[in-house]
Design an enzyme around this catalytic site. Structure first.
Site, PDB file in Angstrom:
ATOM      1  N   VAL A   1       0.709  -0.977   0.119  1.00 47.40           N
ATOM      2  CA  VAL A   1      -0.108  -0.305  -0.246  1.00 47.40           C
ATOM      3  C   VAL A   1       0.845   1.212   0.050  1.00 47.40           C
ATOM      4  O   VAL A   1       0.273   2.614   0.123  1.00 47.40           O
ATOM      5  CB  VAL A   1      -0.697   0.053   1.145  1.00 47.40           C
ATOM      6  N   ASP A   2       2.217   0.988  -0.303  1.00 52.33           N
ATOM      7  CA  ASP A   2       3.048   2.258  -0.197  1.00 52.33           C
ATOM      8  C   ASP A   2       3.097   2.681  -1.758  1.00 52.33           C
ATOM      9  O   ASP A   2       2.692   1.913  -2.606  1.00 52.33           O
ATOM     10  CB  ASP A   2       4.437   2.029   0.260  1.00 52.33           C
TER      11      ASP A   2
ATOM     12  N   HIS B   1      -4.152  -4.222  -3.100  1.00 53.11           N
ATOM     13  CA  HIS B   1      -4.908  -3.756  -1.723  1.00 53.11           C
ATOM     14  C   HIS B   1      -5.042  -2.442  -1.461  1.00 53.11           C
ATOM     15  O   HIS B   1      -4.821  -2.304  -0.374  1.00 53.11           O
ATOM     16  CB  HIS B   1      -3.887  -4.785  -0.817  1.00 53.11           C
TER      17      HIS B   1
ATOM     18  N   CYS C   1     -19.785   7.412   3.019  1.00 49.09           N
ATOM     19  CA  CYS C   1     -20.285   7.686   1.774  1.00 49.09           C
ATOM     20  C   CYS C   1     -19.085   7.356   0.574  1.00 49.09           C
ATOM     21  O   CYS C   1     -19.476   7.475  -0.718  1.00 49.09           O
ATOM     22  CB  CYS C   1     -20.463   9.302   1.360  1.00 49.09           C
TER      23      CYS C   1
ATOM     24  N   CYS D   1     -15.377  13.745   6.765  1.00 43.73           N
ATOM     25  CA  CYS D   1     -15.842  13.777   5.313  1.00 43.73           C
ATOM     26  C   CYS D   1     -16.417  15.275   5.428  1.00 43.73           C
ATOM     27  O   CYS D   1     -17.169  15.655   6.017  1.00 43.73           O
ATOM     28  CB  CYS D   1     -16.708  12.864   4.991  1.00 43.73           C
TER      29      CYS D   1
ATOM     30  N   GLY E   1       9.522 -11.014  -2.660  1.00 47.60           N
ATOM     31  CA  GLY E   1       9.408 -10.518  -1.133  1.00 47.60           C
ATOM     32  C   GLY E   1       7.817 -10.767  -0.715  1.00 47.60           C
ATOM     33  O   GLY E   1       7.159  -9.745  -0.180  1.00 47.60           O
TER      34      GLY E   1
ATOM     35  N   ASN F   1      13.061 -14.406  -2.870  1.00 47.46           N
ATOM     36  CA  ASN F   1      12.581 -14.269  -1.244  1.00 47.46           C
ATOM     37  C   ASN F   1      13.910 -14.600  -0.302  1.00 47.46           C
ATOM     38  O   ASN F   1      14.879 -15.185  -0.861  1.00 47.46           O
ATOM     39  CB  ASN F   1      11.544 -15.239  -1.201  1.00 47.46           C
TER      40      ASN F   1
ATOM     41  N   GLN G   1      13.738 -16.416   2.023  1.00 44.31           N
ATOM     42  CA  GLN G   1      13.544 -18.088   2.160  1.00 44.31           C
ATOM     43  C   GLN G   1      13.445 -18.755   0.955  1.00 44.31           C
ATOM     44  O   GLN G   1      13.059 -18.298  -0.306  1.00 44.31           O
ATOM     45  CB  GLN G   1      12.411 -18.175   2.866  1.00 44.31           C
TER      46      GLN G   1
ATOM     47  N   ALA H   1      15.974  -8.929  -2.000  1.00 48.52           N
ATOM     48  CA  ALA H   1      15.202  -8.135  -3.252  1.00 48.52           C
ATOM     49  C   ALA H   1      16.467  -7.166  -3.594  1.00 48.52           C
ATOM     50  O   ALA H   1      16.742  -7.057  -4.831  1.00 48.52           O
ATOM     51  CB  ALA H   1      14.005  -7.853  -3.349  1.00 48.52           C
TER      52      ALA H   1
HETATM   53  C1  BV8 Z   1     -11.116 -11.486   0.295  1.00 52.21           C
HETATM   54  C2  BV8 Z   1      -3.834  -3.928   2.731  1.00 52.21           C
HETATM   55  C3  BV8 Z   1     -13.415 -12.175  -0.009  1.00 52.21           C
HETATM   56  C4  BV8 Z   1      -4.080  -3.499   4.108  1.00 52.21           C
HETATM   57  C5  BV8 Z   1      -3.995  -6.600   3.022  1.00 52.21           C
HETATM   58  C6  BV8 Z   1      -8.879 -18.765   3.433  1.00 52.21           C
HETATM   59  C7  BV8 Z   1      -8.582 -18.977   4.920  1.00 52.21           C
HETATM   60  C8  BV8 Z   1      -8.749 -17.913   5.751  1.00 52.21           C
HETATM   61  C9  BV8 Z   1      -8.928 -16.600   5.210  1.00 52.21           C
HETATM   62  C10 BV8 Z   1      -9.170 -16.541   3.835  1.00 52.21           C
HETATM   63  C11 BV8 Z   1      -9.183 -17.436   2.965  1.00 52.21           C
HETATM   64  N1  BV8 Z   1      -9.496 -16.979   1.644  1.00 52.21           N
HETATM   65  C12 BV8 Z   1      -9.580 -15.577   2.016  1.00 52.21           C
HETATM   66  C13 BV8 Z   1      -9.592 -15.426   3.313  1.00 52.21           C
HETATM   67  C14 BV8 Z   1      -9.482 -14.069   3.822  1.00 52.21           C
HETATM   68  C15 BV8 Z   1      -8.394 -13.211   3.705  1.00 52.21           C
HETATM   69  C16 BV8 Z   1      -7.249 -14.127   3.698  1.00 52.21           C
HETATM   70  O1  BV8 Z   1      -6.486 -14.195   2.794  1.00 52.21           O
HETATM   71  N2  BV8 Z   1      -6.495 -14.100   4.929  1.00 52.21           N
HETATM   72  C17 BV8 Z   1      -5.366 -14.625   5.278  1.00 52.21           C
HETATM   73  C18 BV8 Z   1      -4.915 -14.197   6.656  1.00 52.21           C
HETATM   74  C19 BV8 Z   1      -5.502 -16.244   5.023  1.00 52.21           C
HETATM   75  N3  BV8 Z   1      -8.576 -12.398   2.334  1.00 52.21           N
HETATM   76  C20 BV8 Z   1      -9.249 -11.293   2.296  1.00 52.21           C
HETATM   77  O2  BV8 Z   1      -9.886 -11.042   3.350  1.00 52.21           O
HETATM   78  C21 BV8 Z   1      -9.089 -10.783   0.940  1.00 52.21           C
HETATM   79  N4  BV8 Z   1     -10.382 -10.488   0.677  1.00 52.21           N
HETATM   80  O3  BV8 Z   1     -10.961 -12.556   0.158  1.00 52.21           O
HETATM   81  O4  BV8 Z   1     -12.382 -11.064  -0.079  1.00 52.21           O
HETATM   82  C22 BV8 Z   1     -14.522 -11.508  -0.291  1.00 52.21           C
HETATM   83  C23 BV8 Z   1     -15.119 -12.078  -1.335  1.00 52.21           C
HETATM   84  C24 BV8 Z   1     -16.377 -11.434  -1.899  1.00 52.21           C
HETATM   85  C25 BV8 Z   1     -17.012 -10.447  -1.061  1.00 52.21           C
HETATM   86  C26 BV8 Z   1     -16.496  -9.996   0.030  1.00 52.21           C
HETATM   87  C27 BV8 Z   1     -15.258 -10.645   0.524  1.00 52.21           C
HETATM   88  C28 BV8 Z   1      -8.350  -9.281   1.027  1.00 52.21           C
HETATM   89  C29 BV8 Z   1      -7.104  -9.453   1.747  1.00 52.21           C
HETATM   90  C30 BV8 Z   1      -6.381  -8.039   1.612  1.00 52.21           C
HETATM   91  C31 BV8 Z   1      -5.957  -7.700   3.063  1.00 52.21           C
HETATM   92  N5  BV8 Z   1      -5.085  -6.482   2.955  1.00 52.21           N
HETATM   93  N6  BV8 Z   1      -3.151  -5.282   2.817  1.00 52.21           N
HETATM   94  C32 BV8 Z   1      -2.781  -3.114   4.970  1.00 52.21           C
HETATM   95  O5  BV8 Z   1      -1.833  -3.098   4.549  1.00 52.21           O
HETATM   96  O6  BV8 Z   1      -2.872  -2.698   6.181  1.00 52.21           O
HETATM   97  S1  BV8 Z   1      -2.938  -7.986   2.988  1.00 52.21           S
HETATM   98  C33 BV8 Z   1      -1.597  -7.340   3.640  1.00 52.21           C
HETATM   99  O7  BV8 Z   1      -0.866  -8.664   3.995  1.00 52.21           O
HETATM  100  C34 BV8 Z   1      -0.545  -7.218   2.341  1.00 52.21           C
HETATM  101  O8  BV8 Z   1      -1.368  -6.403   1.343  1.00 52.21           O
HETATM  102  C35 BV8 Z   1      -0.105  -8.473   1.795  1.00 52.21           C
HETATM  103  O9  BV8 Z   1      -1.053  -9.060   0.920  1.00 52.21           O
HETATM  104  C36 BV8 Z   1      -0.126  -9.341   2.994  1.00 52.21           C
HETATM  105  C37 BV8 Z   1       1.169  -9.580   3.739  1.00 52.21           C
HETATM  106  O10 BV8 Z   1       1.794 -10.373   2.799  1.00 52.21           O
HETATM  107  P1  BV8 Z   1       3.444 -10.101   2.109  1.00 52.21           P
HETATM  108  O11 BV8 Z   1       3.200  -8.808   1.001  1.00 52.21           O
HETATM  109  O12 BV8 Z   1       3.908 -11.387   1.506  1.00 52.21           O
HETATM  110  O13 BV8 Z   1       3.982  -9.664   3.473  1.00 52.21           O
HETATM  111  P2  BV8 Z   1       4.760 -10.726   4.370  1.00 52.21           P
HETATM  112  O14 BV8 Z   1       5.136  -9.856   5.670  1.00 52.21           O
HETATM  113  O15 BV8 Z   1       3.654 -11.757   4.694  1.00 52.21           O
HETATM  114  O16 BV8 Z   1       6.015 -11.603   3.746  1.00 52.21           O
HETATM  115  C38 BV8 Z   1       6.997 -10.765   3.587  1.00 52.21           C
HETATM  116  C39 BV8 Z   1       7.976 -11.521   2.482  1.00 52.21           C
HETATM  117  O17 BV8 Z   1       9.091 -11.033   2.252  1.00 52.21           O
HETATM  118  C40 BV8 Z   1       8.397 -12.971   3.495  1.00 52.21           C
HETATM  119  O18 BV8 Z   1       8.121 -14.215   2.726  1.00 52.21           O
HETATM  120  C41 BV8 Z   1       9.923 -12.485   3.600  1.00 52.21           C
HETATM  121  O19 BV8 Z   1      10.532 -13.781   3.586  1.00 52.21           O
HETATM  122  C42 BV8 Z   1      10.116 -11.960   2.341  1.00 52.21           C
HETATM  123  N7  BV8 Z   1      11.214 -10.961   2.531  1.00 52.21           N
HETATM  124  C43 BV8 Z   1      11.552 -10.065   3.682  1.00 52.21           C
HETATM  125  N8  BV8 Z   1      12.543  -9.260   3.545  1.00 52.21           N
HETATM  126  C44 BV8 Z   1      12.664  -9.445   2.264  1.00 52.21           C
HETATM  127  C45 BV8 Z   1      12.134 -10.460   1.651  1.00 52.21           C
HETATM  128  N9  BV8 Z   1      12.368 -10.987   0.517  1.00 52.21           N
HETATM  129  C46 BV8 Z   1      13.253 -10.325  -0.255  1.00 52.21           C
HETATM  130  N10 BV8 Z   1      14.191  -9.364   0.190  1.00 52.21           N
HETATM  131  C47 BV8 Z   1      14.038  -8.912   1.390  1.00 52.21           C
HETATM  132  N11 BV8 Z   1      14.773  -8.003   1.829  1.00 52.21           N
HETATM  133 ZN    ZN Z   2     -18.599  10.916   3.558  1.00 49.78          ZN
END
Ligand code: BV8
Ligand code: ZN
Length: 250
Positions: A101-102, A117, A128, A153, A193, A219, A221, A237
């Site tokens: 989101v950056d 996202h 609204c 708002c 990443g 990644n 890992q 990365a």
């Molecule tokens: C939806 C914005 C449905 C907000 C984000 C099944 C089971 C349980 C739940 C669900 C399911 N299916 C769907 C769901 C619900 C949910 C979900 O997936 N839950 C998860 C927890 C299981 N999904 C949703 O709710 C989505 N919507 O499914 O809608 C629907 C359908 C119809 C009608 C109504 C509803 C919406 C999900 C969006 C959530 N918002 N972000 C905010 O930023 O605050 S998610 C947020 O977390 C990020 O955007 C990103 O997607 C996620 C984090 O993941 P990463 O970006 O991968 O980051 P992370 O820290 O996890 O990993 C970092 C990686 O980088 C690591 O692997 C690390 O090793 C590596 N790394 C670190 N440093 C480095 C590196 N690699 C290289 N170089 C480095 N230096």
């Molecule tokens: Zn409003």
């Protein structure tokens, strides 16, 4: 095990770069996997990043996003973002799809970035849904954990929310459709990443592979790979992307 060489980027007709929090890690933006620093350590992002949390405690949630926005404002694109922007100028066609989101891809020079996202830079009214143009107070970087009453708002006096997709909310229809079209069309996907835990974004590498693309994971890992058209490059990365760019430039 043959290592993936950046030259293959030159031969691709359409490269998709799919990024997660790991691409911004070396810009100092905490990833979801790392415990957020300071006060946020005791919060689970998956709980805080929800409409329920905002309804229950708008000042806590708005404060968390303002803290994250201050980190982004204080951050600079790192060499991974810059290498991706350079690649976009070098290869035939490149599409960036991000879960972040950056705006660091944009600030590195990428255009047409698909934000699955949402973005910290597009707050809108929770009632609204009108975009909020007003100024919000600029936090300095260290004030983590501050509760901040969200602005109101101008049109309906509703509370302003961050312009991000919360857990339980659908992805922006247009963004998801555009992303799927690019992933189905590409012949090479770089997944950079991301822990691949959040649905439906996590499906992207599989969809690319099923449509015949070569898939390269970057990644810290090792990623499990399927067959000889999928690769796992282990490291930062900010080191691997510039190396791929150099190889592509040969
Ligand atoms: C939806 C914005 C449905 C907000 C984000 C099944 C089971 C349980 C739940 C669900 C399911 N299916 C769907 C769901 C619900 C949910 C979900 O997936 N839950 C998860 C927890 C299981 N999904 C949703 O709710 C989505 N919507 O499914 O809608 C629907 C359908 C119809 C009608 C109504 C509803 C919406 C999900 C969006 C959530 N918002 N972000 C905010 O930023 O605050 S998610 C947020 O977390 C990020 O955007 C990103 O997607 C996620 C984090 O993941 P990463 O970006 O991968 O980051 P992370 O820290 O996890 O990993 C970092 C990686 O980088 C690591 O692997 C690390 O090793 C590596 N790394 C670190 N440093 C480095 C590196 N690699 C290289 N170089 C480095 N230096
Ligand atoms: Zn409003």
């Amino acid at each position: 095990m043959v290592e993936f060489q950046g030259q293959r980027l030159r031969d691709a007709s359409h490269v998709v770069v799919f990024t997660g929090a790991g691409v911004s890690a070396e810009s100092g933006i905490p990833t979801f996997r790392d415990a957020l620093t300071g006060l946020w350590e005791r919060f689970d992002p998956a709980v805080l990043a929800t409409a329920d949390a905002f309804r229950k405690d708008p000042a806590l949630v708005w404060g968390w996003y303002e803290w994250r926005r201050s980190k982004v404002l204080a951050a600079k694109p790192n060499s991974a973002h810059l290498a991706i922007a350079e690649l976009a100028r070098l290869v035939t066609r490149l599409t960036v799809i991000t879960q972040n989101v950056d705006d660091l891809h944009e600030r590195a020079g990428c255009h047409g970035v698909i934000h699955l996202h949402g973005s910290l830079h597009s707050p809108r009214c929770f009632a609204c849904a009108r975009p909020f143009e007003g100024a919000t107070d600029q936090l300095n970087d260290h004030e983590d954990g501050r509760r901040i009453e969200p602005p109101r708002c101008r049109h309906c006096n509703g509370k302003v929310r961050p312009g991000v997709v919360w857990f339980g909310e659908s992805l922006p229809e247009h963004a998801w459709r555009e992303a799927l079209a690019a992933v189905r069309d590409c012949d090479l996907l770089l997944s950079v990443g991301t822990s691949g835990l959040v649905q439906p974004a996590a499906e992207i590498p599989r969809i690319a592979r099923e449509h015949g693309a070569v898939v390269v994971h970057v990644n810290l890992q090792r990623e499990s790979v399927h067959g000889e058209r999928e690769f796992s490059l282990i490291g930062k990365a900010a080191e691997i992307l510039p190396r791929l760019l150099t190889q592509a430039n040969k």
